[in-house]
Structure formats: structure tokens, C-alpha cells
Design a protein around this motif. Structure first.
Motif, short mmCIF file in Angstrom:
data_model
loop_
_atom_site.label_atom_id
_atom_site.label_comp_id
_atom_site.label_asym_id
_atom_site.label_seq_id
_atom_site.Cartn_x
_atom_site.Cartn_y
_atom_site.Cartn_z
N GLU A 213 0.82 -1.20 0.00
CA GLU A 213 0.00 0.00 0.00
C GLU A 213 0.86 1.26 0.00
OE1 GLU A 213 -2.92 -0.04 3.06
OE2 GLU A 213 -3.99 -1.78 2.25
N GLU A 214 1.97 1.23 0.70
CA GLU A 214 2.88 2.37 0.68
C GLU A 214 3.50 2.57 -0.70
OE1 GLU A 214 5.86 2.16 3.65
OE2 GLU A 214 4.46 2.12 5.33
N VAL A 215 3.90 1.47 -1.32
CA VAL A 215 4.54 1.56 -2.63
C VAL A 215 3.58 2.13 -3.67
CG1 VAL A 215 5.47 0.18 -4.54
CG2 VAL A 215 6.21 -0.27 -2.19
N LEU A 216 2.34 1.69 -3.63
CA LEU A 216 1.37 2.10 -4.64
C LEU A 216 0.60 3.35 -4.25
CD1 LEU A 216 -0.05 -1.39 -5.63
CD2 LEU A 216 1.69 -0.05 -6.79
N LEU B 186 6.83 9.03 2.10
CA LEU B 186 7.73 7.92 1.80
C LEU B 186 8.68 7.61 2.93
CD1 LEU B 186 8.66 8.79 -1.90
CD2 LEU B 186 6.88 7.25 -1.09
N THR B 187 8.81 8.52 3.90
CA THR B 187 9.77 8.33 4.97
C THR B 187 9.09 8.38 6.32
OG1 THR B 187 10.24 10.71 4.98
CG2 THR B 187 11.65 9.32 3.61
N GLU B 188 9.82 7.95 7.35
CA GLU B 188 9.29 7.89 8.70
C GLU B 188 9.54 9.17 9.50
OE1 GLU B 188 7.89 4.88 10.24
OE2 GLU B 188 7.70 4.32 8.15
N THR B 189 10.62 9.89 9.17
CA THR B 189 11.03 11.05 9.96
C THR B 189 11.37 12.22 9.05
OG1 THR B 189 13.36 10.37 9.95
CG2 THR B 189 11.99 9.55 11.76
N GLU C 62 13.82 11.01 -2.39
CA GLU C 62 14.07 10.83 -3.83
C GLU C 62 14.41 9.38 -4.19
OE1 GLU C 62 16.20 10.45 -7.52
OE2 GLU C 62 17.17 10.32 -5.54
N PRO C 63 15.35 8.71 -3.51
CA PRO C 63 15.62 7.31 -3.87
C PRO C 63 14.44 6.38 -3.61
CG PRO C 63 16.89 7.95 -1.93
CD PRO C 63 16.31 9.19 -2.50
N LEU C 64 13.69 6.62 -2.53
CA LEU C 64 12.52 5.77 -2.28
C LEU C 64 11.47 5.96 -3.36
CD1 LEU C 64 12.06 6.04 1.60
CD2 LEU C 64 12.86 4.07 0.28
N GLY C 65 11.32 7.17 -3.84
CA GLY C 65 10.39 7.40 -4.95
C GLY C 65 10.78 6.63 -6.20
N ARG C 66 12.08 6.58 -6.48
CA ARG C 66 12.55 5.82 -7.65
C ARG C 66 12.36 4.32 -7.45
NH1 ARG C 66 17.83 6.09 -8.75
NH2 ARG C 66 18.50 7.22 -6.89
#
Length: 362
Positions: A195-198, A203-206, A215-219
Motif C-alpha cells: 500500500e505504501e509503494v502504490l 515515503l519516509t518515517e522522519t 528521492e531514492p525511495l520514490g525511484r
């Protein structure tokens, strides 16, 4: 980071799932999806819990899930398709069992090809052809009313043609599609990661993690959504190393990226790595006295463990999984509230032991 190469040319791998997920509704409070027990939340119908689980599977693979629903209470088998947005449709004619099952009665031994007249439970009856159209809402986008030959006036199995009431009406869910669905239990394990991915949430916890990792998590998420699992795995490994170097191995952001790495390993057909990563996370979360997060990681580990094909490896991982699960279940929290998944894991260990013994004899 220098040891990581992004120059390898690999064939892109798309995320898949079995052609038809087996679903069994045993009674008003118990069911299973792909062999995994499903339990309804307080006030929730078991059929809705099943649909929620199928929707989570559709979210995790980014494609509709086809299921064969064997409903003992209704006395029929229904072919079903559930999409990631929650819409669903009946994809063929329901098949009547020899007799509908009531609690405490034996399961019918076989089926007959005659379509059911009107199963009484929530995965029936088929939609009424001459019923006035229902305004479609977000939960049934793209679904159409039932059409086809029926056993009585105005009835027939649901198909994808036409506009109007979606297959949710065919399932008898009693949910108007222009109203919100009942409250659902929180997603845990790989369902929560999917669910987080889609989704479009943070995107981050803190706050400090957002500056380095957004940015890297978005990619990474974009690669997963596109089905580029190998690329997503390499990006996740690189991001995990960078986050660990900056924040330390036990920081919330690092644990979050490790959860994502475990999920990607599972999608990439590496269930052993996915299980080991999830077990490590569950242990760390338990040490931090975060029972909810530890239970979610245990559920991820169990999901990956069920996909391990080698019986010896399955036994090794299973012993670690059950040991940690038993410890967590002895403490207050969600693991203690529902012992059935742990019982199912112990039952699988018996089957794995038999398989390993047979493999040793050949």
C-alpha cells in the motif's frame, strides 16, 4: 557503494500471481485465501474480509487477482476477479455444490454443473438483469451488471459487459458503491508495504529521513510499480547502505528501507532472503517493545516462508519463525490475540518434515 554495479543488463521481470487463487469460506467467521487463514474483524462480514485480502493481493502485484471462491455456506463455487481499487466482478457461472453446507455438517464431496438458483450467502445470488442501474462509485469502477443465461427470470452470472451495478452486487455484499466500505483492519506485513509503494502518502518515517531518502525511495517505488523488480532491488540495496551509514543500523528509516527490501525480494522470487530479512526485523522490533510492528514483520516472514520450495530450507526458517512467533504470542499484543496463524505454521512444519523425509529416501 563502489562494489555495487548498475551496469548489468537483465531482462525485466514483471510481478505475477497464480492464475486462480483458491478461496474457501468455511463458516460465518472463518475462511482462507491461498491457504492463509482469514479472520473477520469485529462487526465485519467474513466475505468482506476475503475481498479485502484479495484486494491487498491485487495491490501487491499491481494487477487484478482471479479467485475461485468455494463458499461452503452458500453451497456454490464462484469465479471472481478483484482489482487493486477494490472493484470486483463475477467472471463466470457459479456452480452449485451438491448441498449447501451449514456449520457442523460435512463438506460436499463433489459439485454438479447446474448454476445455483440463488445462494443465500454473501457470494451470491447472481445479479438481476432487469434491475435498475446503480450509480457506480470508486469501488466498482469499470464493473458491469450481470448478463447471461439464468435459471430463472432475470438472473444470470456476472460478466464485464454493460454499465450499472458492479459485481459487488452479484456478491450480495450489501454495500452501496457510492458509500464508504466498513472500517477495515489495518494492513500488516507485505500488504502494508504494498500500500505504501502504490499509494501517494509520505515515503519516509522522519523529517531527517525525508531529506536523504525521499528521492531514492520514490525511484524504488516507481520501479516496483513498473514491474522492474531487479532494478528496484539494486536501488533498495544501495539506499539501505546509504541510510545505514548516515543513521545507524537500528534507525527507524533504516528499518523501513529493510522492510521495503524484504518485500522486493519476495516479488523477485527470492523468498528465502525475504523471510530472513523479515525475521531479523521482527526480532529488532520485539527488542524495541514494538509488538505491532514486530507482528507485521512476522506476517511478512510467514508469507515469504510459504513460498520457500526447498523443504530443508523451509524447516530451518520455520523453526526460527515459530520460535520468535511463540515468544511474541506470549506477550500482550496482536500476536497473542489470534493463535490461528501460528497453528497453521506448525501444521506446515509437519508437512515439510514429511516432504524432507521423502526427499531423503529418493
Amino acid at each position: 557503494m563502489a562494489g555495487l554495479s548498475f551496469e548489468k543488463k537483465r531482462a525485466p521481470r514483471t510481478v505475477g500471481y497464480p492464475a486462480a487463487v483458491p478461496v474457501r469460506v468455511y463458516g460465518p467467521e472463518s475462511a482462507s485465501v491461498d491457504g492463509v487463514p482469514v479472520v473477520a474483524a469485529p462487526g465485519e462480514e467474513i466475505q468482506q474480509a476475503v475481498l479485502n485480502r484479495l484486494q491487498s493481493l491485487a495491490i501487491s502485484v499491481g494487477a487484478p487477482i482471479h479467485a475461485t471462491v468455494h463458499d461452503d455456506l452458500a453451497g456454490c463455487v464462484v469465479p471472481l476477479e478483484v482489482s487493486a481499487d477494490g472493484s470486483s466482478r463475477v467472471t463466470g457461472e457459479p456452480v452449485r455444490l451438491t448441498a449447501p453446507r451449514t456449520p457442523g455438517t460435512a463438506t460436499p464431496a463433489h459439485t454438479t454443473p447446474n448454476p445455483p438458483q440463488a445462494p443465500a450467502d454473501r457470494f451470491g445470488p447472481p445479479p438481476v438483469m432487469d434491475a435498475p442501474p446503480v450509480t457506480a462509485g470508486p469501488r466498482d469502477a469499470g464493473a458491469g451488471p450481470g448478463t447471461g443465461p439464468g435459471t430463472g427470470p432475470g438472473t444470470g452470472p456476472g460478466t464485464a459487459s454493460g454499465a450499472g451495478a458492479g459485481a459487488g452486487a452479484a456478491l450480495g455484499l450489501g454495500l452501496p458503491f457510492d458509500e464508504p466500505a466498513p472500517a477495515q483492519t489495518p494492513a500488516r506485513g507485505f500488504d502494508a508495504v504494498a500500500e505504501e509503494v502504490l499509494g501517494d502518502g509520505p515515503l519516509t518515517e522522519t523529517a531527517e529521513g525525508a531529506e536523504l531518502l525521499a528521492e531514492p525511495l520514490g525511484r524504488i517505488n516507481e520501479a516496483v510499480r513498473a514491474g522492474r523488480v531487479d532494478a528496484a532491488a539494486e536501488l533498495a540495496e544501495r539506499t539501505l547502505a546509504e541510510a545505514s551509514a548516515v543513521f545507524g543500523p537500528h534507525h527507524a528509516e533504516v528499518l523501513h528501507v529493510r522492510e521495503l527490501s524484504a518485500y522486493i525480494a519476495y516479488l523477485g522470487d527470492d523468498p528465502v532472503r525475504a523471510c530472513r530479512l523479515s525475521l531479523e526485523l521482527a526480532g529488532l522490533r520485539r527488542q524495541a517493545r514494538d509488538g505491532e510492528a514486530a507482528y507485521g514483520n512476522l506476517q511478512s516472514a510467514a508469507t515469504a516462508w510459504r513460498a520457500v520450495r526447498d523443504p530443508e530450507e523451509g524447516l530451518r526458517l520455520g523453526r526460527e519463525l515459530i520460535g520468535l512467533w511463540t515468544e511474541l504470542a506470549a506477550e500482550p499484543g496482536p500476536a497473542a490475540d489470534d493463535p490461528r496463524p501460528l497453528e497453521a505454521a506448525r501444521a506446515r512444519m509437519i508437512r515439510l518434515t514429511d516432504r524432507a523425509a521423502k526427499a531423503a529416501q529418493t
